[in-house]
Design a protein around this motif. Sequence first.
Motif, short mmCIF file in Angstrom:
data_model
loop_
_atom_site.label_atom_id
_atom_site.label_comp_id
_atom_site.label_asym_id
_atom_site.label_seq_id
_atom_site.Cartn_x
_atom_site.Cartn_y
_atom_site.Cartn_z
N LEU A 79 0.83 -1.20 0.00
CA LEU A 79 0.00 0.00 0.00
C LEU A 79 0.87 1.25 0.00
CD1 LEU A 79 -2.70 1.47 0.20
CD2 LEU A 79 -2.65 1.10 2.68
N SER A 80 1.90 1.25 0.82
CA SER A 80 2.80 2.41 0.90
C SER A 80 3.54 2.64 -0.41
CB SER A 80 3.81 2.21 2.04
OG SER A 80 4.69 3.29 2.13
N ALA A 81 3.94 1.54 -1.07
CA ALA A 81 4.70 1.66 -2.32
C ALA A 81 3.82 1.98 -3.51
CB ALA A 81 5.47 0.36 -2.58
N GLY A 82 2.54 1.61 -3.42
CA GLY A 82 1.62 1.85 -4.54
C GLY A 82 1.65 0.77 -5.59
N HIS A 83 2.27 -0.35 -5.29
CA HIS A 83 2.32 -1.47 -6.24
C HIS A 83 2.69 -2.73 -5.45
CE1 HIS A 83 6.76 -1.61 -6.11
NE2 HIS A 83 6.69 -0.28 -6.10
N GLY A 84 2.61 -3.88 -6.13
CA GLY A 84 2.99 -5.13 -5.48
C GLY A 84 1.86 -6.14 -5.43
N ARG A 85 2.08 -7.20 -4.66
CA ARG A 85 1.17 -8.34 -4.64
C ARG A 85 -0.26 -7.96 -4.32
NH1 ARG A 85 2.68 -13.68 -1.28
NH2 ARG A 85 3.89 -14.03 -3.19
N ALA A 86 -0.46 -7.11 -3.33
CA ALA A 86 -1.83 -6.76 -2.94
C ALA A 86 -2.58 -6.10 -4.08
CB ALA A 86 -1.81 -5.85 -1.71
N PHE A 87 -1.91 -5.24 -4.84
CA PHE A 87 -2.57 -4.59 -5.97
C PHE A 87 -2.92 -5.61 -7.06
CE2 PHE A 87 -0.73 -0.94 -3.90
CZ PHE A 87 -1.65 0.07 -4.14
N THR A 88 -2.05 -6.58 -7.27
CA THR A 88 -2.34 -7.64 -8.24
C THR A 88 -3.52 -8.47 -7.79
OG1 THR A 88 -0.02 -7.72 -8.89
CG2 THR A 88 -1.38 -9.60 -9.51
N ASP A 89 -3.60 -8.76 -6.49
CA ASP A 89 -4.72 -9.54 -5.96
C ASP A 89 -6.04 -8.79 -6.10
OD1 ASP A 89 -2.91 -11.49 -5.29
OD2 ASP A 89 -2.90 -11.06 -3.13
N ILE A 90 -6.01 -7.47 -5.89
CA ILE A 90 -7.22 -6.67 -6.07
C ILE A 90 -7.64 -6.68 -7.54
CG2 ILE A 90 -8.11 -4.30 -6.00
CD1 ILE A 90 -6.34 -3.95 -3.45
N ALA A 91 -6.66 -6.54 -8.43
CA ALA A 91 -6.96 -6.59 -9.87
C ALA A 91 -7.54 -7.94 -10.26
CB ALA A 91 -5.70 -6.30 -10.67
N ALA A 92 -7.08 -9.01 -9.60
CA ALA A 92 -7.61 -10.35 -9.87
C ALA A 92 -9.08 -10.44 -9.48
CB ALA A 92 -6.80 -11.40 -9.12
N GLY A 93 -9.43 -9.86 -8.33
CA GLY A 93 -10.84 -9.86 -7.92
C GLY A 93 -11.71 -9.08 -8.87
N ARG A 94 -11.21 -7.97 -9.36
CA ARG A 94 -11.96 -7.18 -10.34
C ARG A 94 -12.14 -7.96 -11.63
NH1 ARG A 94 -10.43 -3.91 -14.59
NH2 ARG A 94 -11.92 -2.26 -15.14
N ALA A 95 -11.08 -8.64 -12.09
CA ALA A 95 -11.17 -9.44 -13.32
C ALA A 95 -12.19 -10.55 -13.17
CB ALA A 95 -9.79 -9.99 -13.68
N TRP A 96 -12.22 -11.17 -11.98
CA TRP A 96 -13.19 -12.24 -11.73
C TRP A 96 -14.62 -11.70 -11.86
CZ3 TRP A 96 -17.13 -12.96 -8.23
CH2 TRP A 96 -17.69 -14.25 -8.19
N LEU A 97 -14.87 -10.54 -11.26
CA LEU A 97 -16.20 -9.95 -11.35
C LEU A 97 -16.59 -9.69 -12.80
CD1 LEU A 97 -16.09 -7.40 -8.39
CD2 LEU A 97 -17.74 -9.26 -8.64
N LEU A 98 -15.68 -9.13 -13.58
CA LEU A 98 -15.98 -8.81 -14.97
C LEU A 98 -16.23 -10.05 -15.81
CD1 LEU A 98 -13.41 -5.92 -15.54
CD2 LEU A 98 -15.90 -5.72 -15.36
N ASP A 99 -15.69 -11.18 -15.38
CA ASP A 99 -15.89 -12.44 -16.10
C ASP A 99 -17.23 -13.10 -15.79
OD1 ASP A 99 -13.67 -12.55 -17.69
OD2 ASP A 99 -12.56 -13.97 -16.43
N GLN A 100 -17.92 -12.62 -14.74
CA GLN A 100 -19.15 -13.28 -14.32
C GLN A 100 -20.33 -12.85 -15.19
OE1 GLN A 100 -18.64 -15.77 -12.01
NE2 GLN A 100 -16.60 -14.95 -12.48
N PRO A 101 -21.13 -13.81 -15.69
CA PRO A 101 -22.31 -13.46 -16.49
C PRO A 101 -23.33 -12.66 -15.68
CG PRO A 101 -22.30 -15.80 -15.95
CD PRO A 101 -20.95 -15.27 -15.57
N GLY A 102 -23.26 -12.75 -14.35
CA GLY A 102 -24.19 -12.01 -13.51
C GLY A 102 -23.75 -10.59 -13.21
N CYS A 103 -22.65 -10.13 -13.84
CA CYS A 103 -22.15 -8.78 -13.61
C CYS A 103 -22.42 -7.91 -14.84
CB CYS A 103 -20.65 -8.80 -13.31
SG CYS A 103 -19.93 -7.18 -12.98
N THR A 104 -22.83 -6.68 -14.63
CA THR A 104 -23.14 -5.77 -15.73
C THR A 104 -21.90 -5.25 -16.45
OG1 THR A 104 -23.08 -3.82 -14.29
CG2 THR A 104 -25.21 -4.96 -14.54
N GLY A 105 -20.73 -5.40 -15.81
CA GLY A 105 -19.51 -4.81 -16.36
C GLY A 105 -19.14 -3.50 -15.69
N ARG A 106 -19.99 -3.03 -14.80
CA ARG A 106 -19.69 -1.87 -13.98
C ARG A 106 -19.29 -2.36 -12.60
NH1 ARG A 106 -19.06 2.96 -16.26
NH2 ARG A 106 -20.05 4.09 -14.53
#
Length: 260
Positions: free
Chosen positions: A102-129
């Motif tokens: 968080l302090s550095a602004g990059h790293g594993r935690a940011f990749t993990d958050i991006a992974a959760g967002r990608a999972w949501l966007l892949d779900q047919p039950g998600c509008t894409g927003r």
Amino acid sequence: MNRPGASDQPGTSEGKTTVPEIDLSSYTRGGDGSPHLRGYVARPEGEGPRPGVLVVHEAFGVDVEMRRHADRLARLGYLTVVPDLYSEGGMWRCVVGVMRSLSAGHGRAFTDIAAGRAWLLDQPGCTGRVGVVGFCMGGGFAIATASDFDASAPNYGMLPKDLRAAVEGACPTVASYGARDRSLRGAAPRLKAALDEEGVVNDVKEYADAGHSFMNEAPNGPRPLRVLLRATGSGPVPEAADDAWRRIDAFFTEHLGRAR
């Protein structure tokens, strides 16, 4: 397109028709994210698709309070996922690394958050927003990743060192702080000033009678710390919490689309 391994995994159903624990590791494979990333999912009732929301947990991890927050968002009509940023060893082994990220602004935690967002966007039950909601440490990530989402709700979120750079290109933001939170004194007006300067649509509110973690329903964290946390004014303030949730729902409805 759904990636291999992105679907719900076997586990405890806790009386629900869908399994709340999922494996997100296919979204971090080959990158710098958690190799065994897990997540908690809360699904709204009824027909979709619905807007998605990613919850970034506070320093105590995906505990009962974070699951309650996710379940509440699902009741409001949002398909919700909480990536476990401590998947590779639990709170005590991972918290320092996540805070450094968080302090550095990059790293594993940011990749993990991006992974959760990608999972949501892949779900047919998600509008894409997709919106992001964070608490305490997670609120800091909700500020730092706001440019990747369609709406952000940092709650008593830690401010990045370079706040101006963090809010550049940020999505519409609804933020809630407690005036009695000694650890974040002055954070609300500083965040609002930075958002206003950048021209980001925002609703930042500081609650006079609230301290840290005021949106929780019960005290949380390791028991030896709870006495100290109470002494510093941390803990539930139901009236402030209800108002904060009302503001989040109204703001997300405006910027993500109707959830129910």
